[in-house]
Design a protein around this motif. Structure first.
Motif, PDB file in Angstrom:
ATOM      1  N   ASN A  65      30.635  47.713  47.710  1.00 38.70           N
ATOM      2  CA  ASN A  65      31.500  48.891  47.706  1.00 38.70           C
ATOM      3  C   ASN A  65      31.101  49.924  48.744  1.00 38.70           C
ATOM      4  O   ASN A  65      31.102  51.128  48.482  1.00 38.70           O
ATOM      5  N   GLU A 105      31.686  41.027  39.879  1.00 42.81           N
ATOM      6  CA  GLU A 105      32.875  40.834  39.063  1.00 42.81           C
ATOM      7  C   GLU A 105      33.739  39.767  39.744  1.00 42.81           C
ATOM      8  O   GLU A 105      33.953  39.825  40.958  1.00 42.81           O
ATOM      9  N   GLY A 107      36.742  37.761  41.391  1.00 47.42           N
ATOM     10  CA  GLY A 107      37.939  38.250  42.059  1.00 47.42           C
ATOM     11  C   GLY A 107      37.889  38.059  43.550  1.00 47.42           C
ATOM     12  O   GLY A 107      37.026  37.364  44.094  1.00 47.42           O
ATOM     13  N   TYR A 109      37.462  39.581  47.360  1.00 42.43           N
ATOM     14  CA  TYR A 109      36.694  40.608  48.048  1.00 42.43           C
ATOM     15  C   TYR A 109      36.966  40.573  49.542  1.00 42.43           C
ATOM     16  O   TYR A 109      37.121  39.498  50.128  1.00 42.43           O
ATOM     17  N   LYS A 153      35.752  44.967  46.648  1.00 41.59           N
ATOM     18  CA  LYS A 153      36.737  44.279  45.807  1.00 41.59           C
ATOM     19  C   LYS A 153      38.141  44.677  46.245  1.00 41.59           C
ATOM     20  O   LYS A 153      38.432  45.824  46.491  1.00 41.59           O
TER      21      LYS A 153
END
Length: 155
Positions: A65, A105, A107, A109, A153
């Motif tokens: 992030n 998590e 998903g 990216y 993400k």
């Protein structure tokens, strides 16, 4: 930020989803795959990074992030699917215990593989470095070929 030292034997290391059988995917065959920027090859679940320096030890830092905050000689950006929720950084001669496993998590990216000091290793300089230096010391040497990986993400 996580920091890792990898021995990228055969001038390569891999970044991939832990559930992905990347070795069996013909799209990741170094001989027949269509190379992308910097000679890298990739699919939706893996990136094969081609390194340059003769000594194949590289510092890898992983940022979650965050966006790159410095300039880099090379930036390779794409999306990667992490269905398992585990990103693996590995190399051809690695055993499982040598792999860097990063839980995330599950998903999609955006991933940026950023490199600096491309082609430079401890023999590229007049300074004589101790070849068997500990990781903590090695991590301080920005002058050796190194890679930063940024993961963000997707919505």
């Amino acid at each position: 930020m996580k920091v890792y030292r990898i021995f990228a034997d055969h001038y390569q290391f891999y970044i991939y989803d832990s559930d992905y059988d990347h070795y069996s995917d013909e799209r990741l065959n170094w001989v027949s795959a269509i190379a992308k920027d910097f000679g890298y090859i990739s699919t939706e679940k893996a990136i094969y990074v081609k390194t340059v320096s003769d000594l194949n030890d590289h510092r890898i830092r992983v940022f979650i992030n965050q966006e790159p905050s410095i300039s880099y000689e090379r930036v390779f950006s794409t999306n990667i699917e992490l269905e398992s929720g585990k990103l693996i950084v590995s190399a051809p001669a690695n055993d499982e215990e040598n792999d860097f496993v990063l839980p995330l998590e599950p998903g999609s990216y955006k991933i940026s593989v950023c490199g600096n000091s491309i082609g430079k290793d401890m023999f590229s300089f007049d300074t004589e470095y101790y070849e068997e230096m500990e990781d903590s010391e090695y991590f301080k040497h920005d002058e050796f070929e190194n890679y930063d990986i940024y993961l963000n993400k997707c919505n």
